[in-house]
Design a protein around this motif. Sequence first.
Motif, short mmCIF file in Angstrom:
data_model
loop_
_atom_site.label_atom_id
_atom_site.label_comp_id
_atom_site.label_asym_id
_atom_site.label_seq_id
_atom_site.Cartn_x
_atom_site.Cartn_y
_atom_site.Cartn_z
N GLY A 48 -6.98 -3.06 10.83
CA GLY A 48 -8.17 -3.51 9.79
C GLY A 48 -8.25 -1.88 9.01
N TYR A 49 -8.17 -0.96 9.87
CA TYR A 49 -8.56 0.35 9.07
C TYR A 49 -6.87 0.69 8.27
N LEU A 50 -5.95 0.26 8.96
CA LEU A 50 -4.78 0.53 8.11
C LEU A 50 -4.95 -0.09 6.61
N TYR A 51 -5.44 -1.38 6.82
CA TYR A 51 -5.70 -1.88 5.38
C TYR A 51 -6.63 -1.36 4.58
N LEU A 52 -7.63 -0.80 5.00
CA LEU A 52 -8.77 0.14 4.10
C LEU A 52 -7.75 1.25 3.71
N VAL A 53 -7.14 2.02 4.34
CA VAL A 53 -6.34 3.01 3.84
C VAL A 53 -5.44 2.60 2.90
N SER A 54 -4.82 1.36 3.10
CA SER A 54 -3.54 1.06 2.17
C SER A 54 -4.51 0.65 0.80
N VAL A 55 -5.78 0.11 0.60
CA VAL A 55 -6.67 -0.27 -0.32
C VAL A 55 -7.00 0.73 -1.11
N ILE A 56 -7.29 1.83 -0.30
CA ILE A 56 -7.61 3.28 -0.94
C ILE A 56 -6.59 3.82 -1.93
N MET A 57 -5.20 3.67 -1.17
CA MET A 57 -4.01 4.35 -1.76
C MET A 57 -3.72 3.52 -3.12
N VAL A 58 -3.68 2.28 -2.89
CA VAL A 58 -3.37 1.54 -4.18
C VAL A 58 -4.27 1.88 -5.21
N ASP A 59 -5.73 1.88 -5.00
CA ASP A 59 -6.50 2.21 -5.81
C ASP A 59 -6.60 3.50 -6.61
N LEU A 60 -6.16 4.59 -5.79
CA LEU A 60 -5.86 5.99 -6.28
C LEU A 60 -4.71 5.97 -7.04
N THR A 61 -3.68 5.37 -6.63
CA THR A 61 -2.29 5.41 -7.66
C THR A 61 -2.43 4.52 -8.74
N SER A 62 -3.34 3.39 -8.75
CA SER A 62 -3.71 2.65 -9.91
C SER A 62 -4.53 3.33 -10.93
N GLY A 63 -5.43 4.20 -10.24
CA GLY A 63 -6.35 4.97 -11.40
C GLY A 63 -5.45 5.93 -12.09
N PHE A 64 -4.30 6.46 -11.45
CA PHE A 64 -3.37 7.25 -12.20
C PHE A 64 -2.68 6.57 -13.21
N MET A 65 -2.33 5.44 -13.13
CA MET A 65 -1.35 4.60 -14.01
C MET A 65 -2.20 3.98 -14.79
N VAL A 79 4.28 0.51 -2.38
CA VAL A 79 4.50 0.53 -0.65
C VAL A 79 3.15 0.34 0.00
N PHE A 80 2.23 0.88 -0.43
CA PHE A 80 0.74 0.64 0.11
C PHE A 80 0.27 -0.71 -0.40
N ALA A 81 0.79 -1.30 -1.61
CA ALA A 81 0.24 -2.47 -1.93
C ALA A 81 1.07 -3.70 -0.92
N CYS A 82 2.16 -3.35 -0.64
CA CYS A 82 2.75 -4.23 0.53
C CYS A 82 2.43 -3.95 1.80
N ILE A 83 1.98 -2.85 2.17
CA ILE A 83 1.38 -2.70 3.48
C ILE A 83 0.04 -3.33 3.59
N ALA A 84 -0.76 -3.26 2.49
CA ALA A 84 -2.03 -3.97 2.41
C ALA A 84 -1.94 -5.46 2.62
N MET A 85 -0.90 -5.88 1.77
CA MET A 85 -0.59 -7.53 1.73
C MET A 85 -0.24 -8.06 3.32
N LEU A 86 0.57 -7.07 3.97
CA LEU A 86 0.93 -7.78 5.28
C LEU A 86 0.11 -7.28 6.45
N SER A 87 -0.72 -6.12 6.24
CA SER A 87 -1.49 -5.93 7.51
C SER A 87 -2.88 -6.60 7.16
#
Length: 216
Positions: free
Chosen positions: A90-107, A61-69
């Motif tokens: 732009g800040y939505l993009y930053l938040v999305s990147v952080i969420m993608v990174d956090l979830t990627s770190g788990f996986m 979900v957040f990867a898609c948001i990052a791509m579109l935003s």
Amino acid sequence: MPKPGRLYTILFVISFVFVVYAVYVNFIYDPQAAGFLSHKTDLKRPLNVPVWLKIMNVHVVFACIAMLSGLINFSNRIIAKHRKFHRINGYLYLVSVIMVDLTSGFMAPYSTGGKLNSIAFNMLNIVWLLMTVTAIVQIRKKQVVKHRKWMIRSYAFCFTNMCIHLITAFLHDGFGIAYSTSYTIGVYGTIVLLPIAAEVVIRTVFRKPPLIAVGY
């Protein structure tokens, strides 16, 4: 290289198609990720599939948001006429990147291909976040040209998943190379190719400075 307007149109089509595809595959066609999980063999730790799936869904979900935003914020019309929206997005993009990174770190510890790919994903997450933060720091300093360059570098990594799977499919389906090997080549190939693509775009398509400065 295509002109900025034409490149934006191409990116818009690619991004839209990929987002629709990602949503369809992960939430409709294969919500249990059976196909992808079938390639995760010889894991060093047990995989809690229900938890992994929930984290994966958040990741998608957040990867898609990052791509579109990120794509929206490259629009000259948005930059020129909707500066406040550009800033918020732009800040939505930053938040999305952080969420993608956090979830990627788990996986990452459960990455297909093992520890070699886990390390690559963790390093990529750090670099991607640093690029994104650098872009925001630059615009807060009114360095518009530098901001755009760092955003291009950051945005390139929104195509990480797509690039990895294209390379993997090319090698595995086209040449019969083992999936885990193809995936590993895809991961490291993507890490090399995307920054190169970003620099090519910066040095060819966006050589001229932006029409206006974005107020932050």
